[in-house]
Scaffold this active site. Structure first.
Site, PDB file in Angstrom:
ATOM      1  N   ARG A 108       0.888  -1.183   0.000  1.00 53.06           N
ATOM      2  CA  ARG A 108       0.000   0.000   0.000  1.00 53.06           C
ATOM      3  C   ARG A 108       0.908   1.210   0.000  1.00 53.06           C
ATOM      4  NH1 ARG A 108      -5.349   1.158   3.545  1.00 53.06           N
ATOM      5  NH2 ARG A 108      -6.071  -0.295   1.949  1.00 53.06           N
ATOM      6  N   GLN A 138      -9.891  -4.202  -3.437  1.00 52.08           N
ATOM      7  CA  GLN A 138     -11.242  -3.790  -3.049  1.00 52.08           C
ATOM      8  C   GLN A 138     -12.250  -4.163  -4.137  1.00 52.08           C
ATOM      9  OE1 GLN A 138     -12.302  -2.127  -0.092  1.00 52.08           O
ATOM     10  NE2 GLN A 138     -14.231  -2.785  -0.950  1.00 52.08           N
ATOM     11  N   ASP A 230     -17.610   6.528  -1.400  1.00 52.07           N
ATOM     12  CA  ASP A 230     -16.345   6.424  -0.659  1.00 52.07           C
ATOM     13  C   ASP A 230     -16.145   7.756   0.066  1.00 52.07           C
ATOM     14  OD1 ASP A 230     -13.833   5.680   0.265  1.00 52.07           O
ATOM     15  OD2 ASP A 230     -12.813   5.946  -1.662  1.00 52.07           O
TER      16      ASP A 230
HETATM   17  N1   CP Z   1     -11.357  -0.602   2.260  1.00 45.65           N
HETATM   18  C1   CP Z   1     -10.091  -0.639   2.692  1.00 45.65           C
HETATM   19  O1   CP Z   1      -9.158  -0.842   1.944  1.00 45.65           O
HETATM   20  O2   CP Z   1      -9.960  -0.445   4.025  1.00 45.65           O
HETATM   21  P1   CP Z   1      -8.590  -0.272   4.808  1.00 45.65           P
HETATM   22  O3   CP Z   1      -8.036   1.081   4.461  1.00 45.65           O
HETATM   23  O4   CP Z   1      -8.972  -0.366   6.257  1.00 45.65           O
HETATM   24  O5   CP Z   1      -7.653  -1.351   4.390  1.00 45.65           O
HETATM   25  N1  NVA Z   2     -10.267   6.381  -1.266  1.00 43.90           N
HETATM   26  C1  NVA Z   2      -9.895   5.924   0.059  1.00 43.90           C
HETATM   27  C2  NVA Z   2     -10.050   4.461   0.171  1.00 43.90           C
HETATM   28  C3  NVA Z   2      -9.743   3.888   1.522  1.00 43.90           C
HETATM   29  C4  NVA Z   2      -9.897   2.402   1.570  1.00 43.90           C
HETATM   30  C5  NVA Z   2      -8.477   6.342   0.352  1.00 43.90           C
HETATM   31  O1  NVA Z   2      -7.614   6.222  -0.525  1.00 43.90           O
HETATM   32  O2  NVA Z   2      -8.211   6.800   1.469  1.00 43.90           O
END
Ligand code: CP
Ligand code: NVA
Length: 321
Positions: A108, A138, A230
Site C-alpha cells: 500500500r 477492493q 467512498d
Molecule cells: N477498504 C479498505 O481498503 O480499508 P482499509 O483502508 O482499512 O484497508
Molecule cells: N479512497 C480511500 C479508500 C480507503 C480504503 C483512500 O484512498 O483513502
C-alpha cells in the site's frame, strides 16, 4: 517446493492487469475459498508474503494476513519505518532484496509509480494493496459481493457517487471487464481520470456494458442495483479536505438518493465510512446496506489472488487438499 515455477511473473497493480477470463476465474476461486476456507492450507507452506504498508489500513492489512495464513504461508507486515527505505535505500533495491525472501509482495503506497518500480525490479508477484490511483483488491471483493447479491455481474447497474478516486478507478476497470453498466457522479474537477474512463468505456462496450460520467447523482443512481460511495477525503489528500467537503456535499448518499435506485438496490462502501458526510447513518446501517458482507469478502478474494499469482493455478485444483 509446492509452488509452480513460472517463466513470467504476474503482478496486479490494477484490475486492468487481468483479463475478463482471469477476473471470472478469481471470483469463482474466491467463492470456493469462502466455502472451504481451509481447503488450501498447504499451498504456501513454508513461504512468506511481504506486506508493506505506507498508509494505515484495517481491512486490507488484516484480511491479507488472514488470507495468507489460510494458504499456510507466513504474512510479514512491514511498516515504512521498519525498512531502510526511510534511510535512502531505493525502492528498486528493496524489491530485489524482498524477492529473495518472499513469494509475493503486497504494498500500500502513496504513488502508483512506486508500485511500478517495485514490480519492475521484483522477481515475485507484486499486489497493489491501494495506491493513489487504484485499489484492485477492493474491487475484487466488491464484485464478489454484487455477484452474491444478484447472481450475476453482466448487465448489473452500479452507480458510484463521490470523488473520482482510486476506488472508482478499480470499479470502472472491474465493471468494464464484467460487462456491467457503471455510472459515476462527481463534481467536474473531481471526476475520475479521463484516461481510465476512455479505456474502460471501450472495454465496457466490447463486453456489453457501459460507462457514464455525469455531475448529477440522481442521473447516476436512477434504476441502479448498486449505489456505492467512498470518503470525501482520501489518505494523502488531507490538505484538500475543506475544498473536497464543500464540493462533495451534494453527493451524499441518503434515503432520498436510495429511493431513485431500484427497490432491491444495495448500498456499498469500501469503508472506513464517515456517517453524516458521504453517507447517512440510516443508509449505512440500514437494510439495504451490504457493507459488512463486502468487507468480509476482502479475505477470500485476497486468498484467491495471492494463490493464483504465486502458484500460477487460477482454478484452485493444483493445491486443494
Ligand atoms: N477498504 C479498505 O481498503 O480499508 P482499509 O483502508 O482499512 O484497508
Ligand atoms: N479512497 C480511500 C479508500 C480507503 C480504503 C483512500 O484512498 O483513502
Amino acid at each position: 517446493m509446492a509452488i509452480t515455477q513460472h517463466t513470467r511473473v504476474r503482478d496486479v497493480l490494477a484490475i486492468a492487469d487481468l483479463t475478463d477470463i482471469e477476473l471470472h476465474e478469481l471470483l469463482e476461486l474466491s467463492h470456493q475459498m469462502k466455502s472451504q476456507p481451509r481447503g488450501w492450507l498447504d499451498a504456501l507452506a513454508g513461504e512468506t508474503v511481504a506486506c508493506f504498508f505506507q498508509k494505515p489500513s484495517t481491512r486490507t492489512r488484516v484480511s491479507l494476513h488472514g488470507a495468507i495464513a489460510r494458504l499456510g504461508g507466513a504474512p510479514l507486515l512491514i511498516r515504512p519505518d521498519e525498512l531502510q527505505l526511510g534511510r535512502g535505500e531505493p525502492i528498486s533495491d528493496t524489491a530485489r532484496v524482498l524477492s529473495g525472501y518472499a513469494c509475493a509482495i503486497a504494498a500500500r503506497v502513496f504513488k502508483q509509480t512506486d508500485l511500478e518500480t517495485m514490480a519492475e525490479h521484483s522477481t515475485v508477484p507484486v499486489i497493489n494493496a491501494l495506491s493513489d490511483l487504484h485499489h484492485p483488491c477492493q474491487a475484487l471483493a466488491d464484485l464478489l459481493t454484487i455477484n452474491e447479491r444478484f447472481g450475476t455481474l453482466t448487465g448489473v447497474r452500479l452507480a458510484y457517487v463521490g470523488e473520482g478516486n482510486n476506488v472508482v478507478h478499480s470499479l470502472l476497470e472491474a465493471g468494464a471487464l464484467a460487462g456491467m453498466h457503471v455510472a459515476v457522479a462527481s463534481p467536474g474537477d473531481l471526476a475520475p481520470d479521463p484516461a481510465i474512463v476512455a479505456e474502460t468505456a471501450t472495454l465496457a462496450r466490447d463486453n456489453g456494458g457501459s460507462i457514464l460520467i455525469t455531475e448529477d447523482p440522481v442521473e447516476a443512481a436512477a434504476g441502479a442495483s448498486v449505489v456505492y460511495t467512498d470518503v470525501w477525503v482520501s489518505m494523502g489528500d488531507e490538505t484538500e479536505a475543506e475544498a473536497h467537503m464543500q464540493k462533495l456535499r451534494p453527493y451524499q448518499v441518503n434515503d432520498e438518493l436510495m429511493r431513485v435506485a431500484r427497490p432491491d438496490a444495495v448500498f456499498m462502501h469500501c469503508l472506513p465510512a464517515h456517517r453524516g458526510e458521504e453517507v447517512t447513518a440510516e443508509v449505512l446501517d440500514g437494510e439495504q446496506s451490504a457493507v459488512w458482507q463486502q468487507a468480509a469478502n476482502r479475505l477470500p478474494t485476497e486468498q484467491a489472488l495471492v494463490y493464483a499469482l504465486v502458484t500460477g493455478d487460477w482454478t484452485g485444483k493444483e493445491h486443494a487438499r
